[in-house]
Design a protein around this motif. Structure first.
Motif, PDB file in Angstrom:
ATOM      1  N   LEU A  32      14.873  -8.764   4.867  1.00 26.25           N
ATOM      2  CA  LEU A  32      14.345  -8.139   3.652  1.00 26.25           C
ATOM      3  C   LEU A  32      13.001  -7.481   3.943  1.00 26.25           C
ATOM      4  CD1 LEU A  32      14.943 -11.111   1.187  1.00 26.25           C
ATOM      5  CD2 LEU A  32      16.434  -9.150   1.535  1.00 26.25           C
ATOM      6  N   THR A  33      12.793  -6.298   3.375  1.00 24.78           N
ATOM      7  CA  THR A  33      11.499  -5.624   3.488  1.00 24.78           C
ATOM      8  C   THR A  33      10.985  -5.344   2.078  1.00 24.78           C
ATOM      9  OG1 THR A  33      12.149  -4.567   5.568  1.00 24.78           O
ATOM     10  CG2 THR A  33      10.236  -3.645   4.416  1.00 24.78           C
ATOM     11  N   PRO A  34      10.053  -6.152   1.574  1.00 20.94           N
ATOM     12  CA  PRO A  34       9.550  -5.958   0.200  1.00 20.94           C
ATOM     13  C   PRO A  34       8.930  -4.579  -0.003  1.00 20.94           C
ATOM     14  CG  PRO A  34       8.851  -8.083   1.076  1.00 20.94           C
ATOM     15  CD  PRO A  34       9.430  -7.315   2.224  1.00 20.94           C
ATOM     16  N   ASP A  35       9.188  -3.997  -1.172  1.00 18.65           N
ATOM     17  CA  ASP A  35       8.502  -2.755  -1.535  1.00 18.65           C
ATOM     18  C   ASP A  35       7.003  -3.028  -1.626  1.00 18.65           C
ATOM     19  OD1 ASP A  35      10.859  -1.286  -1.728  1.00 18.65           O
ATOM     20  OD2 ASP A  35      11.172  -1.895  -3.813  1.00 18.65           O
ATOM     21  N   SER A  36       6.203  -1.998  -1.347  1.00 22.38           N
ATOM     22  CA  SER A  36       4.745  -2.114  -1.421  1.00 22.38           C
ATOM     23  C   SER A  36       4.253  -1.437  -2.681  1.00 22.38           C
ATOM     24  CB  SER A  36       4.098  -1.465  -0.186  1.00 22.38           C
ATOM     25  OG  SER A  36       2.687  -1.567  -0.252  1.00 22.38           O
ATOM     26  N   LEU A  37       3.662  -2.235  -3.583  1.00 23.94           N
ATOM     27  CA  LEU A  37       3.174  -1.722  -4.862  1.00 23.94           C
ATOM     28  C   LEU A  37       1.696  -2.043  -5.026  1.00 23.94           C
ATOM     29  CD1 LEU A  37       6.113  -2.908  -7.149  1.00 23.94           C
ATOM     30  CD2 LEU A  37       5.808  -0.649  -6.129  1.00 23.94           C
ATOM     31  N   ALA A  38       0.987  -1.221  -5.805  1.00 27.41           N
ATOM     32  CA  ALA A  38      -0.439  -1.453  -6.071  1.00 27.41           C
ATOM     33  C   ALA A  38      -0.593  -2.568  -7.083  1.00 27.41           C
ATOM     34  CB  ALA A  38      -1.103  -0.178  -6.581  1.00 27.41           C
ATOM     35  N   GLY A  39      -1.412  -3.573  -6.758  1.00 25.73           N
ATOM     36  CA  GLY A  39      -1.675  -4.676  -7.669  1.00 25.73           C
ATOM     37  C   GLY A  39      -2.780  -4.343  -8.647  1.00 25.73           C
ATOM     38  N   PRO A  40      -3.102  -5.254  -9.569  1.00 25.29           N
ATOM     39  CA  PRO A  40      -4.125  -4.984 -10.598  1.00 25.29           C
ATOM     40  C   PRO A  40      -5.522  -4.785 -10.025  1.00 25.29           C
ATOM     41  CG  PRO A  40      -3.434  -7.293 -10.630  1.00 25.29           C
ATOM     42  CD  PRO A  40      -2.488  -6.573  -9.736  1.00 25.29           C
ATOM     43  N   ASP A  41      -5.802  -5.339  -8.841  1.00 29.48           N
ATOM     44  CA  ASP A  41      -7.119  -5.190  -8.233  1.00 29.48           C
ATOM     45  C   ASP A  41      -7.129  -4.141  -7.133  1.00 29.48           C
ATOM     46  OD1 ASP A  41      -8.121  -7.217  -9.870  1.00 29.48           O
ATOM     47  OD2 ASP A  41      -7.424  -8.763  -8.478  1.00 29.48           O
ATOM     48  N   GLY A  42      -6.062  -3.358  -7.034  1.00 34.73           N
ATOM     49  CA  GLY A  42      -6.017  -2.305  -6.032  1.00 34.73           C
ATOM     50  C   GLY A  42      -5.366  -2.711  -4.723  1.00 34.73           C
ATOM     51  N   GLN A  43      -5.150  -4.015  -4.493  1.00 36.81           N
ATOM     52  CA  GLN A  43      -4.517  -4.453  -3.255  1.00 36.81           C
ATOM     53  C   GLN A  43      -3.023  -4.192  -3.313  1.00 36.81           C
ATOM     54  OE1 GLN A  43      -5.121  -6.340  -5.783  1.00 36.81           O
ATOM     55  NE2 GLN A  43      -4.080  -8.325  -5.755  1.00 36.81           N
ATOM     56  N   ARG A  44      -2.385  -4.123  -2.132  1.00 39.18           N
ATOM     57  CA  ARG A  44      -0.947  -3.893  -2.068  1.00 39.18           C
ATOM     58  C   ARG A  44      -0.206  -5.222  -2.183  1.00 39.18           C
ATOM     59  NH1 ARG A  44      -0.393   1.091  -3.330  1.00 39.18           N
ATOM     60  NH2 ARG A  44       1.778   0.923  -2.627  1.00 39.18           N
ATOM     61  N   LEU A  45       0.869  -5.236  -2.959  1.00 38.72           N
ATOM     62  CA  LEU A  45       1.668  -6.441  -3.176  1.00 38.72           C
ATOM     63  C   LEU A  45       3.126  -6.155  -2.865  1.00 38.72           C
ATOM     64  CD1 LEU A  45       0.192  -7.694  -6.585  1.00 38.72           C
ATOM     65  CD2 LEU A  45      -0.384  -8.503  -4.287  1.00 38.72           C
TER      66      LEU A  45
END
Length: 446
Positions: free
Chosen positions: A278-291
């Motif tokens: 599995l390769t999780p999608d990379s999304l912007a979190g509430p503090d700007g970090q990638r999740l």
């Protein structure tokens, strides 16, 4: 959308009518002539005369008003001067002004009483899951506990718990008293609370949830990274990158920490073990970090949730007592929250305006009669609390002027009142603008 608008319109119509009828009813009993009773603002869509008062419904549903005979606003014939509002003793004027907010508190008591008599359901403040590494985890919570009190204040439901935790976040101090599995006290380390705002985001970061997710897949988004990696509904999670998983929270945390990075997940499917890449999608979190995100959801432990579900049906006397207590506690909590905002101890982001109130109205109406009546009771209390604030143009501002008059023995000057009205109007418009901005921001960010 139509159901949301209708639910909002009905709620506001009932609350405003009750509020204004409080002013009207007391004014009539104090001998004041009421010229108009209006629900809404603007040119009347409907009007009729009854008992010397014009009753009207207007198109702008943002409140209402009761217009009384008053020498400061119109020429009053000498034979009717004793019927004018301004000619009444200060005690009567205070009673008339206070009657609106008190009517809203009475409405909340009646709504809660009806709920308690018909039977209410709620969720006990049980901790189903705890985010690893969160402040709740640092306090020693592991899941399976039931919280009896927060900072010495008893909590009966998850709604009570949320309000108590919000106050604890504002005070930067949270001590939990547990009733299950054993009676003990746990304290959240102050350092863990230092960066948490006293708002919904801060509550989420505290790391508590009543739900207990199982390490089994219940939903797979067809367009998500989980589906692309081969995950299916019913898969039971066993290990990630060769390390056994301690539960759904452990799995979810590791996925979030590895955006765009391949992970080897071992699952049990129909009794056979499989290893998926599995390769999780990379999304912007509430503090700007990638999740990282897989777009999958777990199966919930229904047996645990059923153990938390409670119900009660009161006789009329008990229902009245519980309704008064509930109304008082909610009103005091609202005053406390507003005070904390003024002192800077609570984020102004907690303010909600008409858009979010309408959204909550629609959601509660869809959830059923109990939720909708609870919503109406809460908004009725909020309307009472707001109107009792010592801000000129609100009922509380007028009560402030009359209190000064009572103490000084003479009315506040017209110039002072006019200045106060301008300041109060500016403050109220500022709060409304800020609340509307918060609404739009919440709707945009989801």
């Amino acid at each position: 959308m139509l159901s949301t608008i209708l639910a909002f319109a009905v709620a506001i119509g009932v609350l405003v009518t009750f509020h204004e009828f409080g002013h009207y009813w007391v004014a009539r009993r104090c001998g004041v002539k009421v010229l108009r009773f209006s629900i809404g603002f603007g040119r009347p869509l409907f009007s009729a005369r009854w008992r010397g008062t014009e009753w009207s419904i207007s198109p702008i549903p943002l409140g209402g008003y009761v217009k009384m005979l008053d020498e400061r606003e119109m020429d009053v014939p000498a034979h009717e001067r004793h019927l004018a509002f301004n000619a009444q003793p200060v005690s009567r004027r205070m009673a008339i002004v206070a009657a609106g907010p008190l009517a809203n508190l009475l409405l909340a008591v009646l709504l809660y009483m009806a709920l308690f008599m018909s039977g209410v359901n709620w969720i006990k403040p049980g901790v189903g899951s705890v985010q690893p590494g969160s402040p709740a985890a640092q306090a020693g919570l592991r899941g399976g506990e039931v919280i009896a009190a927060v900072n010495g204040e008893a909590v009966e439901s998850w709604q009570d718990l949320r309000l108590a935790l919000m106050e604890g976040l504002a005070d930067r101090a949270i001590t939990l008293t547990l009733s299950q599995p054993t009676t003990q006290q746990l304290t959240v380390p102050p350092a863990a609370l230092a960066e948490l705002e006293a708002d919904n985001h801060g509550l989420a970061r505290l790391g508590l949830s009543p739900a207990r997710p199982l390490a089994e897949i219940a939903m797979v988004d067809a367009n998500g990274a989980g589906a692309r990696g081969g995950l299916q509904v019913g898969d039971r999670l066993l290990a990630l990158d060769g390390q056994p998983l301690r539960g759904w929270e452990d799995f979810s945390r590791q996925v979030r920490q590895h955006p765009g990075q391949p992970l080897m997940l071992t699952v049990s499917r129909h009794g056979r073990e499989l290893t998926l890449r599995l390769t999780p999608d990379s999304l912007a979190g509430p503090d700007g970090q990638r999740l990282g995100r897989l777009n999958v959801a777990p199966r919930q432990d229904e047996a645990w949730m059923n153990s938390l579900r409670m119900s009660r049906q009161d006789d009329p006397i008990s229902a009245l007592a519980h309704a008064v207590e509930k109304t008082w506690d909610t009103a005091w909590s609202s005053f406390s929250m507003i005070g904390r905002m003024v002192l800077g101890q609570l984020s102004m982001d907690n303010l909600s305006g008409p858009l979010m109130i309408a959204d909550y109205a629609g959601q509660s109406a869809r959830q059923g009669t109990q939720s909708y009546l609870e919503f109406m009771a809460l908004i009725s209390i909020s309307l009472a609390v707001l109107n009792l604030l010592p801000i000129p143009v609100l009922d509380g501002g007028h009560l402030m002027y009359y209190t000064v008059e009572l103490l000084r023995g003479r009315p506040v000057s017209e110039r002072t009142m006019a200045l106060g009205q301008r300041i109060g109007l500016a403050a109220l418009l500022g709060l409304m603008t800020f609340a509307l901005f918060n609404d739009i921001q919440r709707l945009v960010t989801g």
